[in-house]
Design a protein around this motif. Structure first.
Motif, short mmCIF file in Angstrom:
data_model
loop_
_atom_site.label_atom_id
_atom_site.label_comp_id
_atom_site.label_asym_id
_atom_site.label_seq_id
_atom_site.Cartn_x
_atom_site.Cartn_y
_atom_site.Cartn_z
N HIS A 94 45.70 12.28 44.67
CA HIS A 94 46.93 12.74 44.35
C HIS A 94 47.28 14.34 44.66
O HIS A 94 46.21 15.11 44.62
CB HIS A 94 47.04 12.77 42.68
CG HIS A 94 48.10 13.57 42.12
ND1 HIS A 94 49.31 13.25 42.10
CD2 HIS A 94 47.84 14.86 41.37
CE1 HIS A 94 50.03 14.48 41.38
NE2 HIS A 94 49.37 15.11 41.17
N TRP A 95 48.39 14.51 45.06
CA TRP A 95 48.38 16.16 45.66
C TRP A 95 50.01 16.54 45.13
O TRP A 95 50.86 15.68 44.71
CB TRP A 95 48.64 16.14 47.11
CG TRP A 95 49.66 15.42 47.73
CD1 TRP A 95 49.37 14.19 48.38
CD2 TRP A 95 51.14 15.75 48.27
NE1 TRP A 95 50.66 13.68 48.88
CE2 TRP A 95 51.39 14.88 48.76
CE3 TRP A 95 51.56 17.03 47.96
CZ2 TRP A 95 52.87 14.70 49.27
CZ3 TRP A 95 53.10 17.05 48.28
CH2 TRP A 95 53.43 15.92 49.04
N SER A 96 50.22 17.89 44.88
CA SER A 96 51.51 18.22 44.54
C SER A 96 51.74 19.72 45.04
O SER A 96 51.01 19.92 45.95
CB SER A 96 51.25 18.26 42.97
OG SER A 96 50.37 19.49 42.65
N TYR A 97 52.59 20.44 44.41
CA TYR A 97 52.95 21.68 44.96
C TYR A 97 52.40 22.86 43.81
O TYR A 97 52.60 23.90 43.96
CB TYR A 97 54.23 21.70 45.21
CG TYR A 97 55.04 21.33 46.22
CD1 TYR A 97 54.91 21.46 47.54
CD2 TYR A 97 55.50 19.76 45.87
CE1 TYR A 97 55.27 20.62 48.59
CE2 TYR A 97 56.02 19.06 47.07
CZ TYR A 97 55.73 19.56 48.30
OH TYR A 97 56.24 18.62 49.54
N THR A 98 51.93 22.34 42.83
CA THR A 98 51.43 23.28 42.02
C THR A 98 50.25 22.88 41.29
O THR A 98 49.88 21.88 41.34
CB THR A 98 52.45 23.53 40.39
OG1 THR A 98 52.54 22.29 40.07
CG2 THR A 98 53.85 24.03 41.15
N GLY A 99 49.39 23.82 40.61
CA GLY A 99 48.10 23.66 39.72
C GLY A 99 47.02 23.35 40.74
O GLY A 99 47.06 23.78 42.00
N SER A 100 46.27 22.60 40.40
CA SER A 100 44.91 22.44 41.06
C SER A 100 44.88 21.39 42.28
O SER A 100 44.13 21.37 43.12
CB SER A 100 43.92 21.70 40.02
OG SER A 100 44.18 20.75 39.55
N HIS A 101 46.05 20.78 42.32
CA HIS A 101 46.40 19.87 43.32
C HIS A 101 47.48 20.60 44.42
O HIS A 101 48.01 19.71 45.13
CB HIS A 101 46.82 18.50 43.01
CG HIS A 101 45.77 17.77 42.13
ND1 HIS A 101 45.27 18.10 41.13
CD2 HIS A 101 44.85 16.80 42.74
CE1 HIS A 101 44.42 17.28 40.66
NE2 HIS A 101 44.18 16.49 41.72
N ASP A 102 47.68 21.74 44.51
CA ASP A 102 48.64 22.35 45.28
C ASP A 102 48.22 22.52 46.70
O ASP A 102 47.15 22.27 47.09
CB ASP A 102 49.18 23.73 44.69
CG ASP A 102 48.30 24.99 44.68
OD1 ASP A 102 47.01 24.57 45.37
OD2 ASP A 102 48.38 25.87 44.04
N ALA A 103 49.00 23.06 47.37
CA ALA A 103 48.94 23.31 48.99
C ALA A 103 47.43 24.03 49.33
O ALA A 103 47.02 23.74 50.42
CB ALA A 103 49.85 24.14 49.74
N ARG A 104 47.16 24.62 48.52
CA ARG A 104 45.92 25.40 48.50
C ARG A 104 44.52 24.55 48.71
O ARG A 104 43.67 24.86 49.33
CB ARG A 104 45.59 26.48 47.54
CG ARG A 104 46.63 27.67 47.64
CD ARG A 104 46.27 28.63 46.62
NE ARG A 104 46.48 27.96 45.18
CZ ARG A 104 46.56 28.55 43.91
NH1 ARG A 104 46.50 29.62 43.83
NH2 ARG A 104 46.59 27.86 43.08
N HIS A 105 44.70 23.45 48.11
CA HIS A 105 43.60 22.50 48.00
C HIS A 105 43.75 20.90 48.67
O HIS A 105 43.01 20.30 48.29
CB HIS A 105 43.60 22.36 46.33
CG HIS A 105 43.27 23.63 45.50
ND1 HIS A 105 42.15 24.08 45.42
CD2 HIS A 105 44.11 24.30 44.61
CE1 HIS A 105 42.32 25.39 44.74
NE2 HIS A 105 43.38 25.37 44.33
#
Length: 248
Positions: free
Chosen positions: A25-36
């Motif tokens: 799972h990935w997203s644009y915010t939080g712990s799954h945002d682009a940095r991660h």
């Protein structure tokens, strides 16, 4: 890297550009945002290790003027399906024609939206961008980015914004026909560079064309999209020595 996912994903269930078919799972915010992203799945490693990643900040003074050929837009009106894929609103186009880049034909498969625009021009982001995703017979991808500024209602996309599926996985077939040509600016000069998908797995060797002239969208239409996706843009990535060309 499962780069050959692209061929399958760019069919009826394409996501923003191409996404993993696994459970990551990935997203644009939080712990799954682009940095991660690169930490979430080994197949996302290119998101961190890649050297020609997208999007970028286009510095107009640094763009190299070049005798680039005009994009050969040959779109046609056809059926369209609007999908909420959990990361954006995407419009699948089973028979919308093609565009040619340097004389090579690429079939138009879909377009989708990001807010704010992932591409920046001299550090400025526009309220919205549409990415028109194309593929040639060799499986190579080319993306045309159409920037949006606030203004009058965009009549070409009225049927899309009036039919935005509210929940992830929902889809709606548009009534009538949609011609992607209607959403293009009259001036089709563009910035060109090599880049990547802007979403996992961040695969490279993607041909990018960012149209210089924005088109308009109303505050109401933007609000309709932002009600579903307040922010779904990857931060700009380093150029790493890449040249950005601009057509004349």
């Amino acid at each position: 890297m499962k780069r050959y996912w692209i061929a399958g994903l760019l069919g009826a269930t394409l996501l923003s550009h191409a996404y993993a078919d696994g459970p990551a799972h990935w997203s644009y915010t939080g712990s799954h945002d682009a940095r991660h992203w690169a930490e979430l799945d080994q197949n996302f490693a290119t998101c961190k290790l890649g050297k020609v990643q997208s999007p970028i900040n286009i510095l107009t003074k640094s763009a190299e003027k070049a005798a680039l050929p005009a994009i050969g837009f040959a779109y046609s009106a056809g059926a369209a399906e609007v999908i909420n894929n959990g990361h954006t609103i995407q419009v699948n186009l089973p028979a919308a024609g093609k565009a040619s880049f340097d004389g090579v034909d690429y079939q138009l498969l879909q377009f989708h939206f990001h807010t704010p625009s992932e591409e920046r021009i001299n550090g400025k982001a526009y309220p919205l961008v549409a990415h028109l995703v194309h593929k040639n017979v060799d499986g190579k991808l080319a993306v045309v980015a159409v920037l949006f500024k606030l203004g009058k209602e965009n009549t070409a996309l009225k049927s899309v914004f009036n039919t935005l599926p509210a929940k992830e996985g929902d889809k709606t077939a548009l009534d009538g026909m949609l011609n992607p040509s209607d959403m293009l600016p009259a001036d089709a000069t563009y910035y060109a560079f090599m880049g990547s998908l802007t979403t996992p797995p961040c695969s490279e060797e993607v041909r990018w064309q960012v149209l210089k002239t924005p088109v308009e969208i109303s505050k109401t239409q933007l609000a309709q999209f932002k009600k579903l996706y307040r922010m779904n843009a990857r931060p700009v990535q380093p150029l790493n020595g890449r040249k950005v060309q601009v057509s004349q």
